[in-house]
Scaffold this motif. Structure first.
Motif, PDB file in Angstrom:
ATOM      1  N   THR A  49     -22.717  -8.270  -2.610  1.00 54.73           N
ATOM      2  CA  THR A  49     -22.850  -6.930  -2.060  1.00 54.73           C
ATOM      3  C   THR A  49     -21.542  -6.221  -2.369  1.00 54.73           C
ATOM      4  O   THR A  49     -20.464  -6.734  -2.042  1.00 54.73           O
ATOM      5  CB  THR A  49     -23.060  -6.985  -0.533  1.00 54.73           C
ATOM      6  N   VAL A  50     -21.610  -5.076  -3.042  1.00 54.65           N
ATOM      7  CA  VAL A  50     -20.409  -4.348  -3.435  1.00 54.65           C
ATOM      8  C   VAL A  50     -20.237  -3.150  -2.519  1.00 54.65           C
ATOM      9  O   VAL A  50     -21.160  -2.347  -2.351  1.00 54.65           O
ATOM     10  CB  VAL A  50     -20.502  -3.894  -4.911  1.00 54.65           C
ATOM     11  N   ALA A  51     -19.059  -3.047  -1.896  1.00 52.77           N
ATOM     12  CA  ALA A  51     -18.790  -1.948  -0.965  1.00 52.77           C
ATOM     13  C   ALA A  51     -17.285  -1.759  -0.829  1.00 52.77           C
ATOM     14  O   ALA A  51     -16.498  -2.653  -1.153  1.00 52.77           O
ATOM     15  CB  ALA A  51     -19.397  -2.267   0.403  1.00 52.77           C
ATOM     16  N   ASP A  52     -16.893  -0.608  -0.339  1.00 53.49           N
ATOM     17  CA  ASP A  52     -15.490  -0.310  -0.068  1.00 53.49           C
ATOM     18  C   ASP A  52     -15.107  -0.993   1.251  1.00 53.49           C
ATOM     19  O   ASP A  52     -15.357  -0.443   2.315  1.00 53.49           O
ATOM     20  CB  ASP A  52     -15.289   1.198   0.001  1.00 53.49           C
ATOM     21  N   VAL A  53     -14.554  -2.199   1.163  1.00 53.43           N
ATOM     22  CA  VAL A  53     -14.247  -2.973   2.365  1.00 53.43           C
ATOM     23  C   VAL A  53     -12.787  -3.373   2.460  1.00 53.43           C
ATOM     24  O   VAL A  53     -12.433  -4.289   3.218  1.00 53.43           O
ATOM     25  CB  VAL A  53     -15.142  -4.237   2.475  1.00 53.43           C
ATOM     26  N   THR A  54     -11.906  -2.703   1.704  1.00 58.48           N
ATOM     27  CA  THR A  54     -10.489  -3.020   1.775  1.00 58.48           C
ATOM     28  C   THR A  54      -9.638  -1.772   1.921  1.00 58.48           C
ATOM     29  O   THR A  54     -10.068  -0.664   1.604  1.00 58.48           O
ATOM     30  CB  THR A  54      -9.987  -3.819   0.550  1.00 58.48           C
ATOM     31  N   ASP A  55      -8.411  -1.986   2.384  1.00 56.75           N
ATOM     32  CA  ASP A  55      -7.380  -0.962   2.487  1.00 56.75           C
ATOM     33  C   ASP A  55      -6.127  -1.497   1.785  1.00 56.75           C
ATOM     34  O   ASP A  55      -5.966  -2.714   1.678  1.00 56.75           O
ATOM     35  CB  ASP A  55      -7.017  -0.697   3.960  1.00 56.75           C
ATOM     36  N   PRO A  56      -5.236  -0.593   1.372  1.00 59.25           N
ATOM     37  CA  PRO A  56      -3.961  -1.077   0.814  1.00 59.25           C
ATOM     38  C   PRO A  56      -3.196  -1.885   1.861  1.00 59.25           C
ATOM     39  O   PRO A  56      -3.255  -1.567   3.053  1.00 59.25           O
ATOM     40  CB  PRO A  56      -3.207   0.211   0.472  1.00 59.25           C
ATOM     41  N   GLU A  57      -2.500  -2.950   1.412  1.00 56.85           N
ATOM     42  CA  GLU A  57      -1.679  -3.730   2.339  1.00 56.85           C
ATOM     43  C   GLU A  57      -0.525  -2.876   2.827  1.00 56.85           C
ATOM     44  O   GLU A  57      -0.044  -2.015   2.101  1.00 56.85           O
ATOM     45  CB  GLU A  57      -1.137  -4.990   1.651  1.00 56.85           C
ATOM     46  N   GLY A  58      -0.056  -3.196   4.030  1.00 57.10           N
ATOM     47  CA  GLY A  58       1.106  -2.488   4.573  1.00 57.10           C
ATOM     48  C   GLY A  58       0.695  -1.236   5.144  1.00 57.10           C
ATOM     49  O   GLY A  58       0.903  -0.408   5.761  1.00 57.10           O
TER      50      GLY A  58
END
Length: 158
Positions: free
Chosen positions: A149-158
């Protein structure tokens, strides 16, 4: 005779039909060192994280280097109110791989895969069951082969 995690992972990649290049390198201490050893940008190095959804219910989340899971978006995508990261021993028990070498390929159980939207569309590197061993593959083919399943599930670290 049981096979090594590396052998199991590489056999599963081979069996998938996914075109790949095996990359081996010595110990690395950071994302930047791993990327340099693999001749890729840090965001092309994909971490495979194990997430616990419920009792004996896990999934793999493919996270580009330099990014972290966006828990609210992942919970919304999965339709659950709680998720957690298992400890290293549990992750090994449910995948057959130690932390830092985990890959969906050849896992002892075929858990569902969620891939961050940034994985597709470029070459990426994913672990192959042993420290210092990875495979470089086409990210779009990777998510297809894994049925992710492809989705926007991350944020930049920090």
């Amino acid at each position: 005779m049981s096979t090594s995690p590396r052998t199991r992972a590489l056999a599963a990649v081979e069996a998938s039909g996914l075109r790949h290049k095996v990359v081996e390198h010595g110990p690395v201490r950071s994302l930047e060192e791993a990327a340099a050893a693999r001749r890729l940008a840090p965001d092309q190095v994909i971490k495979t994280l194990v997430v616990r959804r419920g009792e004996d219910d896990y999934l793999f989340v493919l996270v580009p280097g330099g990014r972290t899971i966006a828990w609210p978006r992942l919970r919304e995508l999965l339709g659950v109110s709680r998720l957690s990261m298992p400890d290293a021993g549990t992750a090994r028990d449910v995948t057959g791989y130690e932390r830092g070498t985990i890959t969906p390929f050849g896992s002892t159980r075929a858990w569902p895969v969620v891939a961050d939207a940034r994985v597709a569309g470029r070459p990426v590197s994913i672990g192959a069951g042993e420290h210092g061993v990875s495979v470089t593959v086409d990210g779009s083919r990777l998510v297809l082969v894994l049925g992710a399943t492809v989705a926007d599930v991350t944020d930049p670290e920090g």
